[in-house]
Structure formats: structure tokens, C-alpha cells
Design a protein around this motif. Structure first.
Motif, PDB file in Angstrom:
ATOM      1  N   ARG A 150       0.821  -1.214   0.000  1.00 42.22           N
ATOM      2  CA  ARG A 150       0.000   0.000   0.000  1.00 42.22           C
ATOM      3  C   ARG A 150       0.854   1.263   0.000  1.00 42.22           C
ATOM      4  NH1 ARG A 150      -4.405  -2.528   4.241  1.00 42.22           N
ATOM      5  NH2 ARG A 150      -5.827  -3.361   2.626  1.00 42.22           N
ATOM      6  N   TYR A 151       2.031   1.184   0.622  1.00 42.60           N
ATOM      7  CA  TYR A 151       2.963   2.323   0.573  1.00 42.60           C
ATOM      8  C   TYR A 151       3.411   2.568  -0.876  1.00 42.60           C
ATOM      9  CZ  TYR A 151       7.253   5.030   1.107  1.00 42.60           C
ATOM     10  OH  TYR A 151       8.230   5.989   0.985  1.00 42.60           O
ATOM     11  N   GLN A 152       3.717   1.487  -1.599  1.00 40.17           N
ATOM     12  CA  GLN A 152       4.111   1.605  -2.996  1.00 40.17           C
ATOM     13  C   GLN A 152       2.967   2.165  -3.838  1.00 40.17           C
ATOM     14  OE1 GLN A 152       7.091   1.116  -4.254  1.00 40.17           O
ATOM     15  NE2 GLN A 152       8.034   0.363  -2.353  1.00 40.17           N
ATOM     16  N   ILE A 153       1.754   1.694  -3.567  1.00 37.93           N
ATOM     17  CA  ILE A 153       0.583   2.171  -4.314  1.00 37.93           C
ATOM     18  C   ILE A 153       0.373   3.664  -4.094  1.00 37.93           C
ATOM     19  CG2 ILE A 153      -1.947   2.054  -4.421  1.00 37.93           C
ATOM     20  CD1 ILE A 153      -1.707  -0.973  -3.986  1.00 37.93           C
ATOM     21  N   ILE A 156       3.009   5.717  -5.988  1.00 36.21           N
ATOM     22  CA  ILE A 156       2.747   5.763  -7.428  1.00 36.21           C
ATOM     23  C   ILE A 156       1.562   6.671  -7.735  1.00 36.21           C
ATOM     24  CG2 ILE A 156       1.936   4.387  -9.394  1.00 36.21           C
ATOM     25  CD1 ILE A 156       3.643   2.096  -8.366  1.00 36.21           C
ATOM     26  N   GLN A 157       0.505   6.580  -6.932  1.00 38.86           N
ATOM     27  CA  GLN A 157      -0.650   7.447  -7.140  1.00 38.86           C
ATOM     28  C   GLN A 157      -0.271   8.917  -7.001  1.00 38.86           C
ATOM     29  OE1 GLN A 157      -3.324   5.742  -4.211  1.00 38.86           O
ATOM     30  NE2 GLN A 157      -4.463   4.591  -5.765  1.00 38.86           N
ATOM     31  N   SER A 158       0.593   9.216  -6.030  1.00 37.66           N
ATOM     32  CA  SER A 158       1.058  10.588  -5.839  1.00 37.66           C
ATOM     33  C   SER A 158       1.847  11.073  -7.052  1.00 37.66           C
ATOM     34  CB  SER A 158       1.930  10.673  -4.582  1.00 37.66           C
ATOM     35  OG  SER A 158       2.446  11.968  -4.397  1.00 37.66           O
ATOM     36  N   ALA A 159       2.713  10.213  -7.608  1.00 36.57           N
ATOM     37  CA  ALA A 159       3.505  10.575  -8.789  1.00 36.57           C
ATOM     38  C   ALA A 159       2.605  10.839  -9.994  1.00 36.57           C
ATOM     39  CB  ALA A 159       4.513   9.473  -9.105  1.00 36.57           C
ATOM     40  N   LEU A 160       1.601   9.997 -10.177  1.00 32.73           N
ATOM     41  CA  LEU A 160       0.671  10.170 -11.296  1.00 32.73           C
ATOM     42  C   LEU A 160      -0.129  11.468 -11.159  1.00 32.73           C
ATOM     43  CD1 LEU A 160      -0.664   6.515 -11.718  1.00 32.73           C
ATOM     44  CD2 LEU A 160       0.831   7.756 -13.297  1.00 32.73           C
ATOM     45  N   LYS A 161      -0.585  11.766  -9.945  1.00 27.94           N
ATOM     46  CA  LYS A 161      -1.329  13.008  -9.720  1.00 27.94           C
ATOM     47  C   LYS A 161      -0.460  14.228  -9.986  1.00 27.94           C
ATOM     48  CE  LYS A 161      -4.634  11.171  -6.342  1.00 27.94           C
ATOM     49  NZ  LYS A 161      -5.067  11.197  -4.918  1.00 27.94           N
ATOM     50  N   ASN A 162       0.809  14.140  -9.580  1.00 29.84           N
ATOM     51  CA  ASN A 162       1.728  15.251  -9.817  1.00 29.84           C
ATOM     52  C   ASN A 162       1.931  15.472 -11.313  1.00 29.84           C
ATOM     53  OD1 ASN A 162       3.719  17.278  -8.975  1.00 29.84           O
ATOM     54  ND2 ASN A 162       5.246  15.844  -9.714  1.00 29.84           N
ATOM     55  N   TRP A 163       2.107  14.389 -12.073  1.00 28.20           N
ATOM     56  CA  TRP A 163       2.220  14.505 -13.530  1.00 28.20           C
ATOM     57  C   TRP A 163       0.955  15.097 -14.133  1.00 28.20           C
ATOM     58  CZ3 TRP A 163       4.909   9.144 -13.927  1.00 28.20           C
ATOM     59  CH2 TRP A 163       6.291   9.325 -14.079  1.00 28.20           C
ATOM     60  N   ASP A 164      -0.200  14.637 -13.654  1.00 26.05           N
ATOM     61  CA  ASP A 164      -1.467  15.157 -14.176  1.00 26.05           C
ATOM     62  C   ASP A 164      -1.576  16.665 -13.963  1.00 26.05           C
ATOM     63  OD1 ASP A 164      -2.492  12.788 -15.182  1.00 26.05           O
ATOM     64  OD2 ASP A 164      -3.391  12.197 -13.276  1.00 26.05           O
ATOM     65  N   ARG A 165      -1.154  17.125 -12.775  1.00 23.59           N
ATOM     66  CA  ARG A 165      -1.205  18.564 -12.491  1.00 23.59           C
ATOM     67  C   ARG A 165      -0.282  19.340 -13.417  1.00 23.59           C
ATOM     68  NH1 ARG A 165      -1.508  16.874  -6.952  1.00 23.59           N
ATOM     69  NH2 ARG A 165       0.768  16.977  -6.816  1.00 23.59           N
ATOM     70  N   GLN A 166       0.923  18.812 -13.638  1.00 20.77           N
ATOM     71  CA  GLN A 166       1.881  19.519 -14.488  1.00 20.77           C
ATOM     72  C   GLN A 166       1.464  19.511 -15.953  1.00 20.77           C
ATOM     73  OE1 GLN A 166       6.230  19.006 -13.540  1.00 20.77           O
ATOM     74  NE2 GLN A 166       5.457  17.372 -12.221  1.00 20.77           N
ATOM     75  N   VAL A 167       0.812  18.434 -16.386  1.00 17.66           N
ATOM     76  CA  VAL A 167       0.331  18.357 -17.760  1.00 17.66           C
ATOM     77  C   VAL A 167      -0.855  19.298 -17.963  1.00 17.66           C
ATOM     78  CG1 VAL A 167      -0.818  16.854 -19.450  1.00 17.66           C
ATOM     79  CG2 VAL A 167       1.188  16.028 -18.193  1.00 17.66           C
ATOM     80  N   SER A 168      -1.750  19.340 -17.002  1.00 17.17           N
ATOM     81  CA  SER A 168      -2.960  20.156 -17.124  1.00 17.17           C
ATOM     82  C   SER A 168      -2.674  21.644 -16.954  1.00 17.17           C
ATOM     83  CB  SER A 168      -3.997  19.720 -16.091  1.00 17.17           C
ATOM     84  OG  SER A 168      -4.365  18.375 -16.285  1.00 17.17           O
ATOM     85  N   TYR A 169      -1.721  21.967 -16.058  1.00 20.17           N
ATOM     86  CA  TYR A 169      -1.396  23.363 -15.768  1.00 20.17           C
ATOM     87  C   TYR A 169       0.107  23.595 -15.936  1.00 20.17           C
ATOM     88  CZ  TYR A 169      -6.091  24.196 -14.019  1.00 20.17           C
ATOM     89  OH  TYR A 169      -7.453  24.336 -13.923  1.00 20.17           O
ATOM     90  N   SER A 170       0.439  24.407 -16.935  1.00 19.84           N
ATOM     91  CA  SER A 170       1.830  24.725 -17.207  1.00 19.84           C
ATOM     92  C   SER A 170       2.373  25.689 -16.151  1.00 19.84           C
ATOM     93  CB  SER A 170       1.966  25.352 -18.595  1.00 19.84           C
ATOM     94  OG  SER A 170       1.440  24.494 -19.580  1.00 19.84           O
ATOM     95  N   THR A 171       3.690  25.647 -15.974  1.00 19.11           N
ATOM     96  CA  THR A 171       4.352  26.509 -14.996  1.00 19.11           C
ATOM     97  C   THR A 171       5.160  27.589 -15.707  1.00 19.11           C
ATOM     98  OG1 THR A 171       4.545  24.676 -13.428  1.00 19.11           O
ATOM     99  CG2 THR A 171       5.957  26.581 -13.045  1.00 19.11           C
ATOM    100  N   ILE A 172       4.994  28.830 -15.270  1.00 20.16           N
ATOM    101  CA  ILE A 172       5.767  29.949 -15.815  1.00 20.16           C
ATOM    102  C   ILE A 172       6.456  30.666 -14.666  1.00 20.16           C
ATOM    103  CG2 ILE A 172       5.703  32.126 -17.092  1.00 20.16           C
ATOM    104  CD1 ILE A 172       3.167  31.130 -18.476  1.00 20.16           C
ATOM    105  N   GLU A 173       7.791  30.700 -14.721  1.00 23.07           N
ATOM    106  CA  GLU A 173       8.574  31.462 -13.748  1.00 23.07           C
ATOM    107  C   GLU A 173       8.833  32.835 -14.362  1.00 23.07           C
ATOM    108  OE1 GLU A 173       9.248  30.487 -10.778  1.00 23.07           O
ATOM    109  OE2 GLU A 173       8.794  28.343 -10.898  1.00 23.07           O
ATOM    110  N   LEU A 174       8.256  33.867 -13.770  1.00 23.95           N
ATOM    111  CA  LEU A 174       8.298  35.204 -14.362  1.00 23.95           C
ATOM    112  C   LEU A 174       8.891  36.215 -13.395  1.00 23.95           C
ATOM    113  CD1 LEU A 174       7.450  37.005 -16.797  1.00 23.95           C
ATOM    114  CD2 LEU A 174       5.282  37.377 -15.603  1.00 23.95           C
TER     115      LEU A 174
END
Length: 223
Positions: A150-153, A156-174
Motif C-alpha cells: 500500500r505504501y508503494q501504491i 505511485i498514485q502521488s507521482a501520477l497526480k503530480n504529472w497530471d497537475r503539471q500536464v494540465s497546468y503549465s508553470t511559468i517562472e516570471l
């Protein structure tokens, strides 16, 4: 953003592309530019993830100049609005620096998703084994495996959610910098560039002979 060719993802699954950028904006109207920036972010359905602002220091004010205020922002913008907002930066002020980059995480994403499915299948089997366990030692052993799994699960779920956030919302350092006037890059003609290259070559050649003479003089003294 379209996916790169050769992705390992199934054709029916969308590509996972992370867009990001960093940029610097110069402005002679600091307060006005900040207001325009906030409006652009709001119009493009984004938000400010982090921000900081630096005011004029006492030394510059004493010298009669306060043109050194600056502000740094980490912006999160919907990926379908990313290029639109980047193209709107000149509305805020002069843009001396801008860099965009993308990362294709399609293969890693779906590989990780497949691992998650495999772990969840193992979890189901362990739960079935737990129900059939007849001894306390068996229950403890299965429970330990479940805890680790369950720790591994969750990881992995956290990594997938992080990717989803970065794909859906781009980051701009301004970074927005206040200046007294813009300093455009000088435009040189071909002749000026050629002359500059030739004078540089002659200067390097002269330095070469100067170093050679010093070396010869040193060698003669040692004879």
C-alpha cells in the motif's frame, strides 16, 4: 501540445506533455505592469502559486532613483492557454529573456500506471489470502506485505497526480523588473560584424607575438 512520435503509450491514450517557461519582463510602469499581469492570469483561468516582491532600497532612493523594484512569480496556467499567455507578455513590458521547454512524460506515465494496476491486483490477492488465513503468523505476514504494498501504491498514485497537475497546468517562472528606460540590443550591420571579427583576430595575433617574445627573452636569459 501534440505528443512526440514514437511514444510507448497506446494510440487511444492522450500524450502527456509538460510545458514550462521562464521569462523576464522590463517595465517603466511597474504598478501598471503588475496590474496587467494579474489581469492576464485571471483572464486565462490561471493562478499565482508563489510570489515575492522587492522594493527600492535606501541607497537608490537617496541617489534620486527608485527604479529597482522587482517581483517574482510562479504562475500556473491551463496548458491550452500557455502559448497565449506567453505571447501576451509584451503587453506587460519589454521581454529581454524568454525560454520555453517541454518534457514528454508519456512513456513514464503509462509505465507507472501499469505498475499501479499490477500492485492493485496483488493487493486484491493478498486481501483474499487474508480472509483464508488460518494462523496468526499467516495474518501477520500477509499484513506486513499489505502495508509495504500500500505504501508503494500511494507513492505511485502521488507521482501520477503530480504529472497530471503539471500536464494540465503549465508553470511559468516570471520576473518583472522596473527600469528607467529600456535598453534595446544594438543592431549591427554585416560590415560592422566583419570589422569587429577582424580587429579581434589582429588583437589576438598581436598578443600571441607578444607572449612569444617574452618566452624567447626568458629562454635567452637562461642560456
Amino acid at each position: 501540445t501534440a505528443g512526440e512520435p514514437g511514444s510507448d503509450a497506446p494510440e487511444t491514450d492522450p500524450s502527456k506533455i509538460i510545458d514550462a517557461a521562464s521569462a523576464t519582463v522590463e517595465t517603466t510602469d511597474f504598478d501598471g505592469s503588475i496590474a496587467k499581469l494579474l489581469t492576464l492570469v485571471e483572464e486565462n483561468k490561471g493562478w499565482i502559486e508563489a510570489s515575492s516582491m522587492n522594493g527600492a532600497n535606501y541607497r537608490s532612493i537617496a541617489r534620486g532613483s527608485s527604479y529597482n523594484r522587482s517581483a517574482s512569480y510562479t504562475l500556473r496556467i491551463p496548458s491550452n492557454k500557455f502559448e497565449l499567455l506567453m505571447g501576451s507578455l509584451p503587453e506587460i513590458g519589454n521581454v529581454p529573456y524568454s525560454h520555453t521547454y517541454t518534457e514528454n512524460v508519456t512513456s513514464q506515465y503509462y509505465d507507472t500506471q501499469a505498475r499501479l494496476t499490477a500492485y492493485q491486483t496483488q493487493e486484491t490477492r493478498l486481501l483474499e489470502m487474508m480472509e483464508k488465513a488460518e494462523t496468526v503468523s499467516d495474518v501477520i505476514a500477509i499484513d506486513e506485505k499489505l502495508t509495504e504494498l500500500r505504501y508503494q501504491i500511494e507513492s505511485i498514485q502521488s507521482a501520477l497526480k503530480n504529472w497530471d497537475r503539471q500536464v494540465s497546468y503549465s508553470t511559468i517562472e516570471l520576473e518583472v523588473m522596473e527600469v528607467s528606460e529600456y535598453t534595446p540590443e544594438p543592431q549591427q550591420s554585416y560590415g560592422q560584424e566583419l570589422w569587429q571579427a577582424l580587429t579581434g583576430a589582429f588583437r589576438n595575433l598581436g598578443q600571441f607575438f607578444k607572449d612569444l617574445l617574452v618566452l624567447l627573452e626568458s629562454a635567452i636569459r637562461t642560456i
